[in-house]
Design an enzyme around this catalytic site. Structure first.
Site, PDB file in Angstrom:
ATOM      1  N   TYR A  65       9.172   7.512   3.786  1.00 47.18           N
ATOM      2  CA  TYR A  65       8.989   7.943   2.397  1.00 47.18           C
ATOM      3  C   TYR A  65      10.137   7.401   1.540  1.00 47.18           C
ATOM      4  O   TYR A  65      11.281   7.432   1.972  1.00 47.18           O
ATOM      5  CB  TYR A  65       8.973   9.475   2.301  1.00 47.18           C
ATOM      6  CG  TYR A  65       7.622   9.977   1.876  1.00 47.18           C
ATOM      7  CD1 TYR A  65       7.141   9.693   0.610  1.00 47.18           C
ATOM      8  CD2 TYR A  65       6.816  10.712   2.744  1.00 47.18           C
ATOM      9  CE1 TYR A  65       5.888  10.113   0.218  1.00 47.18           C
ATOM     10  CE2 TYR A  65       5.568  11.139   2.357  1.00 47.18           C
ATOM     11  CZ  TYR A  65       5.102  10.838   1.095  1.00 47.18           C
ATOM     12  OH  TYR A  65       3.867  11.241   0.704  1.00 47.18           O
ATOM     13  N   GLU A  67      10.189   7.715  -2.327  1.00 50.24           N
ATOM     14  CA  GLU A  67       9.922   7.949  -3.761  1.00 50.24           C
ATOM     15  C   GLU A  67      11.187   7.648  -4.569  1.00 50.24           C
ATOM     16  O   GLU A  67      12.291   7.957  -4.138  1.00 50.24           O
ATOM     17  CB  GLU A  67       9.498   9.403  -3.979  1.00 50.24           C
ATOM     18  CG  GLU A  67       8.111   9.679  -3.448  1.00 50.24           C
ATOM     19  CD  GLU A  67       7.672  11.112  -3.660  1.00 50.24           C
ATOM     20  OE1 GLU A  67       8.455  11.908  -4.212  1.00 50.24           O
ATOM     21  OE2 GLU A  67       6.547  11.433  -3.262  1.00 50.24           O
ATOM     22  N   ASP A 242      -3.935  -7.348 -18.159  1.00 52.48           N
ATOM     23  CA  ASP A 242      -4.243  -7.094 -16.756  1.00 52.48           C
ATOM     24  C   ASP A 242      -4.677  -8.433 -16.155  1.00 52.48           C
ATOM     25  O   ASP A 242      -5.800  -8.894 -16.357  1.00 52.48           O
ATOM     26  CB  ASP A 242      -5.375  -6.056 -16.684  1.00 52.48           C
ATOM     27  CG  ASP A 242      -5.853  -5.795 -15.268  1.00 52.48           C
ATOM     28  OD1 ASP A 242      -5.430  -6.517 -14.359  1.00 52.48           O
ATOM     29  OD2 ASP A 242      -6.664  -4.869 -15.095  1.00 52.48           O
ATOM     30  N   THR A 271      -3.130  -7.220  -9.586  1.00 56.29           N
ATOM     31  CA  THR A 271      -3.282  -6.910  -8.173  1.00 56.29           C
ATOM     32  C   THR A 271      -2.620  -8.052  -7.434  1.00 56.29           C
ATOM     33  O   THR A 271      -2.377  -9.126  -8.006  1.00 56.29           O
ATOM     34  CB  THR A 271      -4.764  -6.835  -7.747  1.00 56.29           C
ATOM     35  OG1 THR A 271      -5.417  -8.053  -8.104  1.00 56.29           O
ATOM     36  CG2 THR A 271      -5.484  -5.670  -8.407  1.00 56.29           C
ATOM     37  N   LYS A 274      -5.980 -10.753  -4.919  1.00 57.70           N
ATOM     38  CA  LYS A 274      -7.111 -11.605  -5.313  1.00 57.70           C
ATOM     39  C   LYS A 274      -6.651 -13.071  -5.266  1.00 57.70           C
ATOM     40  O   LYS A 274      -6.341 -13.550  -4.200  1.00 57.70           O
ATOM     41  CB  LYS A 274      -7.619 -11.175  -6.685  1.00 57.70           C
ATOM     42  CG  LYS A 274      -8.043  -9.695  -6.742  1.00 57.70           C
ATOM     43  CD  LYS A 274      -8.617  -9.368  -8.098  1.00 57.70           C
ATOM     44  CE  LYS A 274      -8.522  -7.904  -8.468  1.00 57.70           C
ATOM     45  NZ  LYS A 274      -9.616  -7.073  -7.986  1.00 57.70           N
ATOM     46  N   ARG A 280      -3.402  -6.080  -0.210  1.00 54.83           N
ATOM     47  CA  ARG A 280      -4.009  -5.245  -1.246  1.00 54.83           C
ATOM     48  C   ARG A 280      -2.885  -4.458  -1.914  1.00 54.83           C
ATOM     49  O   ARG A 280      -2.126  -3.768  -1.236  1.00 54.83           O
ATOM     50  CB  ARG A 280      -4.991  -4.248  -0.634  1.00 54.83           C
ATOM     51  CG  ARG A 280      -6.109  -4.882   0.132  1.00 54.83           C
ATOM     52  CD  ARG A 280      -7.221  -3.892   0.308  1.00 54.83           C
ATOM     53  NE  ARG A 280      -7.928  -3.757  -0.945  1.00 54.83           N
ATOM     54  CZ  ARG A 280      -8.886  -4.585  -1.352  1.00 54.83           C
ATOM     55  NH1 ARG A 280      -9.253  -5.593  -0.607  1.00 54.83           N
ATOM     56  NH2 ARG A 280      -9.489  -4.398  -2.503  1.00 54.83           N
TER      57      ARG A 280
END
Ligand code: PLP
Length: 473
Positions: A65, A67, A242, A271, A274, A280
Site C-alpha cells: 500500500y 497512498e 483526453d 490511458t 492503447k 492497463r
C-alpha cells in the site's frame, strides 16, 4: 532440444506456479494468448504490451500500500514504491516533454476523474474551499458542505458528442461526469465529418463552460489543439485533453505542433495501454499551476496506487523513448491510411472519408446492416472489431451504424501496408455478404462457409507475423 530463452522460461514458470493452485486460470491465460495469436485484432483501443511490461506486473510490488505521493505516503515502508513511481514519472515527463506527470490513476476513467476534481478545486470559488483543501473537513458545517456540493456539481463542461467520437467520461449521462456536470456537446460538420471549430467556438461562447474537453475514442482525424486552446482562453475555460487513444502518436512524434496537446492544454489525461503499448492504466500531465491539485488524486478519487502497474508504466514509457517507437507510431498511421484507402477503393463508406490517426470508422449503413450485425459477422470470420456510433447515428449507441477499426495492435505484430489492403478485402467480403435476419437489428445471415474461408485467409495473413515470437507457449 534447444534451450528456452529468458522470456519463455519466465512465462512458462509463472504458468506452472499458477497451475499448481488453479489450473483453470492457467489454462484461460494460455488460451487467451493462443486466441490473440490467431485473430486479426483491429480493436482500436487494444494493443500487445511487451514481455518486459507484462512481467513487471507480476511481483511483490502488488502487495504494498502506498497512498500519497512520492516521499509523502500514508503508509510506512514505501521506499521501493517511491523509486518505482519516481522512475515512471521521470520517463513520462521526458517522453511527452511535460513539466509534470502523475502516474497513479488505475485507468483512463480514473485519470479523467482526477483531472476533473483538480480543475474544480483550482477553479471553483467557494469561500470554505480553503478549509477543505487543508483537509480540515470536519470543520465544515452541513450548510457549508451543501454549498460546496452545489458549487462543484453545477459547473459546465463542453465535450465532444458521443456519436462524433467523444467518450462517456466527457459528460455523458451513464457516466458520473454527466451527472456531476451540466454538459453540452460539440460535434462534427455533417458535410466533412470533421470538427467544426467555428461551431465549437460559437457553442463555447454561448455556453461559457468551466471545462472544455478535447480528445476522443472514435474520431478518425487529427485535432487542432492550438485552436481549441484559443477558444478556451476566449471563454475563460480550463482546457483538458483526453489523449487516451492517440498518446502513442504523441509519444512517437506523429502528432506535433498544433496537434500535440501537451503544450496547449492545461491538463492532459491518458490511458497507457492503447496506442502507447503499456500496461492497463492511466496518467495525468499538467501545467505546473495544477500540479498540486492533481497530486491530491489520492485520496480525492483514488485509493492506493497499483505499484506493480506503475512499474510496468515505467517500462512502457522507457520503451517508447527509444527512437524505434517513432517508426512504430508512423507505421500505425501509415497502416491506418492504407486500410482506409483499401476500403474506400472497394466502395466502403468511411466517416470523414479517411483517417489521420490510428483508426478508421466504417459506415455500414450502405450494406443494409447495423454495426452490431457487422461486428458479429466479422467476428465469425476471426476479424475482431467493435461496433461504434457514427455522427447522427440512426441506430443509436447500442446497435449503431458503424464499425471502428484500428491498427496499433497489428502494427505491433509487424503487419504493413500490403497486409492492410488484404484486410480491407476481407472486411469488404464479409460486410457485403452479410444481411439482416428479418426484423432484427442484432441477428444476421452470413454463409458459414464464407466466414470459414475468410477466417482461414486471416490466419494465413497472420502466419508470417507471429505474436510474441520470443514466447514459445
Ligand atoms: N478516455 C478515452 C478517450 C477512452 O477511449 C477510454 C477507453 O476506451 C477511456 C478514457 C477509459 O479508459 P479505461 O477503460 O482505462 O478506464
Amino acid at each position: 532440444m534447444s534451450e528456452l530463452n529468458a522470456e519463455s522460461t519466465a512465462f512458462r514458470a509463472a504458468l506452472d506456479v499458477v497451475r499448481s493452485v488453479e489450473p483453470r486460470i492457467a489454462d484461460a491465460i494460455t488460451k487467451e494468448l493462443h486466441d490473440q495469436r490467431e485473430s486479426l485484432k483491429l480493436i482500436a483501443s487494444e494493443n500487445y504490451a511487451s514481455p518486459a511490461v507484462l512481467l513487471a506486473m507480476g511481483n511483490w510490488l502488488s502487495d504494498k500500500y502506498a497512498e500519497g505521493t512520492i516521499g509523502r505516503r500514508f503508509y510506512a515502508g514505501c521506499q521501493n514504491v517511491d523509486t518505482v513511481e519516481a522512475v515512471a514519472v521521470e520517463h513520462a515527463k521526458a517522453l511527452f516533454d511535460a513539466p509534470y506527470a502523475y502516474v497513479q490513476p488505475h485507468s483512463g476513467i480514473d485519470a479523467n476523474l482526477v483531472a476533473y476534481w483538480a480543475i474544480l478545486a483550482d477553479r471553483v470559488e467557494v469561500p470554505h474551499l480553503q478549509k477543505f483543501e487543508k483537509r480540515q473537513v470536519n470543520d465544515l458545517s452541513e450548510a457549508e458542505w451543501a454549498e460546496l456540493r452545489a458549487a462543484f456539481g453545477n459547473q459546465r463542461m463542453l465535450g465532444m458528442s458521443l456519436d462524433a467520437g467523444g467518450h462517456l467520461t466527457h459528460g455523458f449521462r451513464p457516466n458520473i461526469s454527466g451527472k456531476m456536470f451540466d454538459q453540452r456537446s460539440y460535434g462534427v460538420d455533417p458535410a466533412t465529418g470533421q470538427i467544426d471549430y467555428k461551431a465549437l467556438r460559437d457553442t463555447a461562447k454561448e455556453f461559457q463552460p468551466l471545462i472544455i474537453v478535447g480528445g476522443y475514442s472514435a474520431y478518425p482525424r487529427k485535432v487542432n489543439f492550438a485552436t481549441m486552446r484559443e477558444i478556451a482562453d476566449e471563454v475563460g475555460a480550463t482546457f483538458m485533453v483526453d489523449m487516451a487513444h492517440f498518446a502513442g502518436l504523441v509519444a512517437g512524434k506523429v502528432f506535433t505542433g498544433d496537434y500535440n496537446p501537451i503544450p496547449h492544454a492545461h491538463i492532459v489525461t491518458t490511458t497507457t495501454h492503447k496506442s502507447l503499448r503499456g500496461p492497463r492504466g492511466g496518467a495525468v500531465f499538467a501545467q505546473p499551476e495544477l500540479a498540486s491539485q492533481v497530486d491530491r488524486g489520492c485520496p480525492m478519487v483514488l485509493g492506493g496506487p497499483l505499484s506493480h502497474v506503475m512499474a510496468a508504466k515505467a517500462i512502457a514509457f522507457a520503451e517508447a523513448r527509444d527512437p524505434s517507437f517513432q517508426t512504430y507510431a508512423q507505421n500505425i498511421v501509415d497502416n491506418s491510411q492504407a486500410l482506409a484507402e483499401g476500403l474506400r477503393r472497394r466502395g466502403v463508406q468511411l466517416v470523414s472519408g479517411g483517417t489521420d490517426n490510428h483508426l478508421v470508422l466504417i459506415d455500414v449503413h450502405p450494406f443494409g446492416i447495423t454495426g452490431r450485425q457487422a461486428e458479429a459477422a466479422l467476428l465469425d470470420s476471426e476479424i475482431v472489431t467493435n461496433r461504434n456510433a457514427i455522427p447522427q447515428d440512426p441506430n443509436g449507441a447500442w446497435y449503431t451504424s458503424g464499425i471502428r477499426v484500428g491498427t496499433p495492435a497489428l502494427t505491433s505484430r509487424g503487419l504493413g501496408t500490403a497486409e492492410m489492403d488484404q484486410i480491407a478485402e476481407l472486411i469488404h467480403t464479409v460486410l457485403s455478404n452479410t444481411s439482416p435476419a428479418e426484423g432484427s437489428k442484432a441477428k444476421y445471415v452470413l454463409d458459414p462457409a464464407l466466414a470459414d474461408r475468410v477466417s482461414k485467409q486471416a490466419t494465413e495473413l497472420l502466419a508470417p507475423f507471429p505474436l510474441y515470437p520470443s514466447v514459445t507457449i
